[in-house]
Design a protein around this motif. Structure first.
Motif, PDB file in Angstrom:
ATOM      1  N   TRP A 107       0.868  -1.323  -0.070  1.00 21.28           N
ATOM      2  CA  TRP A 107       0.033   0.097  -0.085  1.00 21.28           C
ATOM      3  C   TRP A 107       0.836   1.128   0.134  1.00 21.28           C
ATOM      4  O   TRP A 107       0.515   2.305  -0.702  1.00 21.28           O
ATOM      5  CB  TRP A 107      -1.072  -0.023   1.163  1.00 21.28           C
ATOM      6  CG  TRP A 107      -1.832   1.246   1.251  1.00 21.28           C
ATOM      7  CD1 TRP A 107      -1.706   2.032   2.326  1.00 21.28           C
ATOM      8  CD2 TRP A 107      -2.739   1.777   0.400  1.00 21.28           C
ATOM      9  NE1 TRP A 107      -2.559   3.198   2.033  1.00 21.28           N
ATOM     10  CE2 TRP A 107      -3.161   2.958   0.862  1.00 21.28           C
ATOM     11  CE3 TRP A 107      -3.156   1.311  -0.903  1.00 21.28           C
ATOM     12  CZ2 TRP A 107      -4.198   3.852   0.296  1.00 21.28           C
ATOM     13  CZ3 TRP A 107      -4.109   2.086  -1.572  1.00 21.28           C
ATOM     14  CH2 TRP A 107      -4.607   3.192  -1.070  1.00 21.28           C
ATOM     15  N   THR A 108       1.746   1.232   0.728  1.00 22.22           N
ATOM     16  CA  THR A 108       2.879   2.222   0.903  1.00 22.22           C
ATOM     17  C   THR A 108       3.379   2.892  -0.762  1.00 22.22           C
ATOM     18  O   THR A 108       3.151   4.073  -0.980  1.00 22.22           O
ATOM     19  CB  THR A 108       4.141   2.296   1.611  1.00 22.22           C
ATOM     20  OG1 THR A 108       3.668   1.997   2.885  1.00 22.22           O
ATOM     21  CG2 THR A 108       5.036   3.374   1.601  1.00 22.22           C
ATOM     22  N   SER A 111      -0.135   3.480  -3.203  1.00 21.10           N
ATOM     23  CA  SER A 111      -0.735   4.662  -3.052  1.00 21.10           C
ATOM     24  C   SER A 111       0.175   5.982  -3.433  1.00 21.10           C
ATOM     25  O   SER A 111      -0.435   6.976  -4.014  1.00 21.10           O
ATOM     26  CB  SER A 111      -0.952   4.998  -1.573  1.00 21.10           C
ATOM     27  OG  SER A 111       0.109   4.969  -1.059  1.00 21.10           O
ATOM     28  N   ARG A 112       1.306   5.921  -3.174  1.00 21.12           N
ATOM     29  CA  ARG A 112       2.188   7.074  -3.901  1.00 21.12           C
ATOM     30  C   ARG A 112       2.425   6.989  -5.456  1.00 21.12           C
ATOM     31  O   ARG A 112       2.197   7.943  -6.063  1.00 21.12           O
ATOM     32  CB  ARG A 112       3.811   6.912  -3.456  1.00 21.12           C
ATOM     33  CG  ARG A 112       4.000   7.134  -1.990  1.00 21.12           C
ATOM     34  CD  ARG A 112       5.424   6.867  -1.586  1.00 21.12           C
ATOM     35  NE  ARG A 112       5.851   7.196  -0.203  1.00 21.12           N
ATOM     36  CZ  ARG A 112       6.577   6.562   0.525  1.00 21.12           C
ATOM     37  NH1 ARG A 112       7.403   5.565  -0.290  1.00 21.12           N
ATOM     38  NH2 ARG A 112       6.977   7.024   1.624  1.00 21.12           N
ATOM     39  N   LEU A 115      -1.181   8.130  -7.004  1.00 22.22           N
ATOM     40  CA  LEU A 115      -1.401   9.593  -6.764  1.00 22.22           C
ATOM     41  C   LEU A 115      -0.234  10.341  -7.599  1.00 22.22           C
ATOM     42  O   LEU A 115      -0.729  11.316  -8.344  1.00 22.22           O
ATOM     43  CB  LEU A 115      -1.283   9.914  -5.148  1.00 22.22           C
ATOM     44  CG  LEU A 115      -1.148  11.704  -4.810  1.00 22.22           C
ATOM     45  CD1 LEU A 115      -2.571  12.085  -5.336  1.00 22.22           C
ATOM     46  CD2 LEU A 115      -0.940  11.729  -3.428  1.00 22.22           C
ATOM     47  N   ASP A 168       7.734  12.782   1.105  1.00 23.36           N
ATOM     48  CA  ASP A 168       6.890  12.418   0.135  1.00 23.36           C
ATOM     49  C   ASP A 168       6.826  13.487  -1.108  1.00 23.36           C
ATOM     50  O   ASP A 168       6.837  12.813  -2.474  1.00 23.36           O
ATOM     51  CB  ASP A 168       5.377  12.161   0.585  1.00 23.36           C
ATOM     52  CG  ASP A 168       5.111  10.905   1.308  1.00 23.36           C
ATOM     53  OD1 ASP A 168       5.962   9.834   1.217  1.00 23.36           O
ATOM     54  OD2 ASP A 168       4.363  10.946   2.360  1.00 23.36           O
TER      55      ASP A 168
END
Length: 308
Positions: A107-108, A111-112, A115, A168
């Motif tokens: 997921w880390t 998701s990055r 997006l 991020d």
């Protein structure tokens, strides 16, 4: 005579008893027949056929890879610390699942990546449209976009770390620099392949400016644009993995790239193989769940979908 009159009446031009070749009715029938031949009869394939044609071949390929892998392990072509057995990698998967970290790794990164890709889509689409439609912008920015597309994404990681720090924002900057040129160039290629007749017809109907771009240019450029989107996602994913491997910080969490780097630091090839397999599976899943359905829909709408 009655018999003679009836024979003459049968040959009158207005008689409909026999149709002559080349009449409008015959032409309409020929056109209808051609349309029927060109049309694709869409039907629901049986479940067994779907399993045999779509599911079984990838499963066979995976089994063959595992068999060859295990044979190489048994043949001892390399030491265990260089070539672990498939069971050792499975143990890594089980341990990560039991510890509750496996889904967190995935997921880390996902998701990055998603997006960052959406941000690249929002920037690359208008940029590509501007480059394709404005000659001065194309002459100025076209070569730069082509050069940026050929530049390895990993080259952006050191300057991004210096400019933005280990956060991020640095990750998203690397993703954008890797994906935006591909998306923009894909849209430019799609617009360049649009038949000029479409543009002239749109201008005749009053579709100019933004209306022409939305109703004429963009729909006609969809195949090239979709190819650019697929390539843009590939660049987004690879850029993110490069950034996660090089830049590590507790504040960034542990993604798949960092998992790969941790396996190298720990000299654990089973962990390295686990990270590689997860990166590969995510790429395959995104393609199957998002891009393949979009591509099939575009091809079907254009009558180009061939059932195999």
């Amino acid at each position: 005579m009655a018999g003679t009159d009836s024979g003459v009446d049968a040959e009158k031009p207005g008689s409909t008893t026999a149709a002559e070749p080349g009449t409008p009715n015959d032409l309409a029938g020929v056109e209808a027949g051609l349309d029927a031949l060109d049309s694709v009869q869409a039907g629901t394939a049986p479940l067994r056929e779907i399993l045999v044609r779509k599911v079984l071949p990838p499963l066979i390929a995976v089994v063959l890879v595992l068999v060859v892998w295990q044979l190489l392990v048994w043949a001892e072509v390399a030491p265990d610390y260089k070539l672990p057995a498939p069971s050792a990698v499975w143990d890594e998967v089980r341990d990560a699942w039991l510890q509750g970290t496996l889904l967190g790794y995935i997921w880390t990164s996902v998701s990055r990546g998603l997006l960052g890709f959406l941000l690249a889509l929002a920037i690359g689409t208008p940029l590509g449209l501007l480059v394709a439609r404005v000659g001065f912008v194309r002459a100025a920015a076209g070569p730069i976009l082509s050069g940026l597309q050929s530049l390895p994404s990993v080259a952006w990681v050191p300057p991004a770390v210096i400019w933005l720090g280990l956060n991020d924002s640095m990750m998203y900057a690397v993703i954008l620099l890797g994906a935006v040129p591909s998306i923009a160039n894909g849209l430019v290629a799609g617009i360049d392949q649009t038949p000029p007749l479409y543009l002239r017809a749109g201008q005749t109907l009053g579709a100019t400016g933004l209306r022409g771009a939305w109703h004429i240019v963009m729909p006609a450029a969809v195949p090239g644009y979709l190819a650019g989107l697929k390539q843009g996602w590939a660049f987004s994913w690879r850029s993110l993995m490069a950034a996660e491997i090089i830049a590590s910080s507790p504040d960034l969490g542990v993604g798949l790239g960092q998992l790969l780097e941790n396996g190298r630091n720990n000299s654990s090839m089973s962990q390295v193989f686990l990270a590689i397999l997860l990166i590969l599976l995510v790429g395959i899943a995104i393609d199957l769940l998002i891009f393949s359905p979009l591509e099939r829909r575009v091809l079907r709408n254009r009558g180009l979908l061939v059932t195999r």
